[in-house]
Write an enzyme that holds these catalytic residues in place. Structure first.
Site, PDB file in Angstrom:
ATOM      1  CE1 TYR A 131      -3.398   2.759   0.565  1.00  0.00           C
ATOM      2  CE2 TYR A 131      -2.541   3.004   2.788  1.00  0.00           C
ATOM      3  CZ  TYR A 131      -3.361   3.433   1.760  1.00  0.00           C
ATOM      4  OH  TYR A 131      -4.135   4.551   1.937  1.00  0.00           O
ATOM      5  CG  ASP A 200      -1.696  -4.223   5.526  1.00  0.00           C
ATOM      6  OD1 ASP A 200      -2.840  -4.720   5.539  1.00  0.00           O
ATOM      7  OD2 ASP A 200      -1.497  -2.995   5.415  1.00  0.00           O
ATOM      8  CE  LYS A 225      -9.040   0.327   2.308  1.00  0.00           C
ATOM      9  NZ  LYS A 225      -8.969   1.586   3.022  1.00  0.00           N
TER      10      LYS A 225
END
Ligand SMILES: Cc1ncc(COP(=O)(O)O)c(C=O)c1O
Length: 400
Positions: A131, A200, A225
């Site tokens: 990310y 993650d 999310k």
């Protein structure tokens, strides 16, 4: 609020490391059988049902507590502890397989792991395709504090570069490329080399994958999310392999104040009950969409780890507990991708992912990811598959 518990005084025990016990529901009797994910999410953190207690933990907003004389009980000041966090963190700990600490956002959770594990002069090995805001923390902030970051793409190349690193950071499946890394193999390598491993787990959620059980030291997530899944809150958490690591993470949260709001925490806990249902529908939609895209002449490349033709398929099936709802694919270029997105009627063009509404975006528009201009990250929601596929088909047809 459950006010029972070991009396603590701020000067006797460090409040930065204080963790509260879950509320006693008063329920007695045999432990229920919990095997399926639907039951797990409903019972995570303990069975409800104590006399006079709410079925679902309610938000507790207090930030200041009445304290006469010696402070006693687990709740004393709202930046350190809150009963709504306690209930949510107990549920997270059950699903993750290790103590969990909730944060104000996913990136606050990421920061907590980086800041509590790395010191000036340390080297971190980070996935070069993770990310972009996580990479930016390494590039723009950690470098100023004397931390050196080494980069390797998600996949088998990472294991070869672990030697000398204090912390290894991966995402699996990665966002947005959806590459998969062998977590157990990397964890063995990290142990041999004395490095800590952080995963993650945002795209998978703890139902899709339990990094701690695969040997990782930290499982980190943006709960903004799929974990909460309604596109209406920003939240994150860190789950840890040991209580000692968890105390350091909790101490960081207490010191920096990166705390989640009680209402957001309660909304997250409320949403957890439907995680199994949401993931099941999102994954069914993703599987159908990926198969359709893979056969479509306008589509160049599709990534979905649960598509048998995907390079990550054998590892994803072995390592993960269940599929997710993210699919990525490539159209000829930026103009084609924008035309496709503009023609969608049911699917919304939006950033973020994992919600009950399907969303899609051209990732290259941000400039932070090393992806082709026509690369699209598509987050399948809970619409009916026939409607979703019809919308994508009609939008692709406009490209001819
Ligand atoms: C994989 C991953 N990790 C961390 C984050 C940061 O989470 P948040 O936006 O909740 O701060 C995101 C956000 O998109 C993400 O996709």
């Amino acid at each position: 609020m459950n006010d029972a518990g070991t009396p603590r005084h701020p000067e006797q025990s460090d409040p930065r490391c204080q963790s509260a016990e879950p509320a006693d529901t008063g329920r007695s009797g045999a432990t229920p059988i919990v095997s399926g994910d639907g039951t797990r999410v409903l019972t995570a953190g303990g069975m409800p049902g104590g006399q006079g207690t709410p079925l679902v933990p309610s938000p507790v907003f207090a930030s200041t507590y009445v304290l006469h004389g010696e402070p006693a009980g687990p709740y004393q000041y709202g930046r350190l502890t809150n009963p709504t966090w306690t209930a949510w963190e107990a549920a997270l700990a059950d699903l993750e397989g290790g103590p969990a600490i909730a944060f104000a956002s996913g990136i606050a959770a990421v920061t907590a792991v980086l800041a509590t594990t790395l010191r000036p002069g340390d080297t971190m090995l980070m996935a070069s395709d993770c990310y972009y805001a996580t990479r930016r923390l390494a590039e723009e902030f950690l470098s100023d504090f004397g931390v050196v970051t080494r980069w390797a793409p998600t996949g088998p190349e990472m294991a070869a570069q672990v030697a000398g690193a204090r912390l290894v950071w991966i995402e699996s499946p990665s966002n947005p490329g959806l590459d998969v890394c062998d977590i157990a193999e990397l964890a063995r390598r990290c142990r041999d080399e004395g490095a800590l491993l952080a995963v993650d787990n945002t795209t998978a959620t703890p139902l899709g994958q339990q990094p701690l059980l695969l040997g990782a030291d930290f499982s980190v997530a943006s709960d903004t999310k799929a974990m909460t899944g309604h596109s209406d809150i920003v939240l994150g958490h860190v789950a840890c392999r040991t209580g000692e690591l968890a105390e350091r993470i909790r101490g960081w949260r207490n010191s920096t104040g990166a705390i989640p709001g009680p209402f957001e925490t309660w909304l997250a806990h409320r949403s957890l009950a439907t995680l199994d249902l949401r993931l099941a529908r999102q994954a069914d939609n993703a599987r159908e969409l990926a198969a359709m895209l893979a056969a479509h002449p306008a589509v160049r490349r599709v990534r979905y780890p649960w598509l048998p033709s995907d390079p990550a398929y054998p590892l994803a099936v072995r390592q993960m507990r269940r599929p997710g709802g993210l699919v990525s694919f490539e159209l000829a270029g930026a103009a084609e991708a924008e035309a496709f997105l503009g023609a969608l009627r049911l699917v919304t063009v939006a950033t973020s992912f994992g919600g009950v509404h399907s969303t899609a975006e051209r990732r290259a528009r941000w400039g932070g990811d090393d992806v082709p201009p026509g690369f699209i990250r598509f987050s399948c929601g809970c619409e009916d598959a026939a409607d979703l596929l019809a919308d994508v088909e009609q939008a692709l047809a406009r490209l001819r």
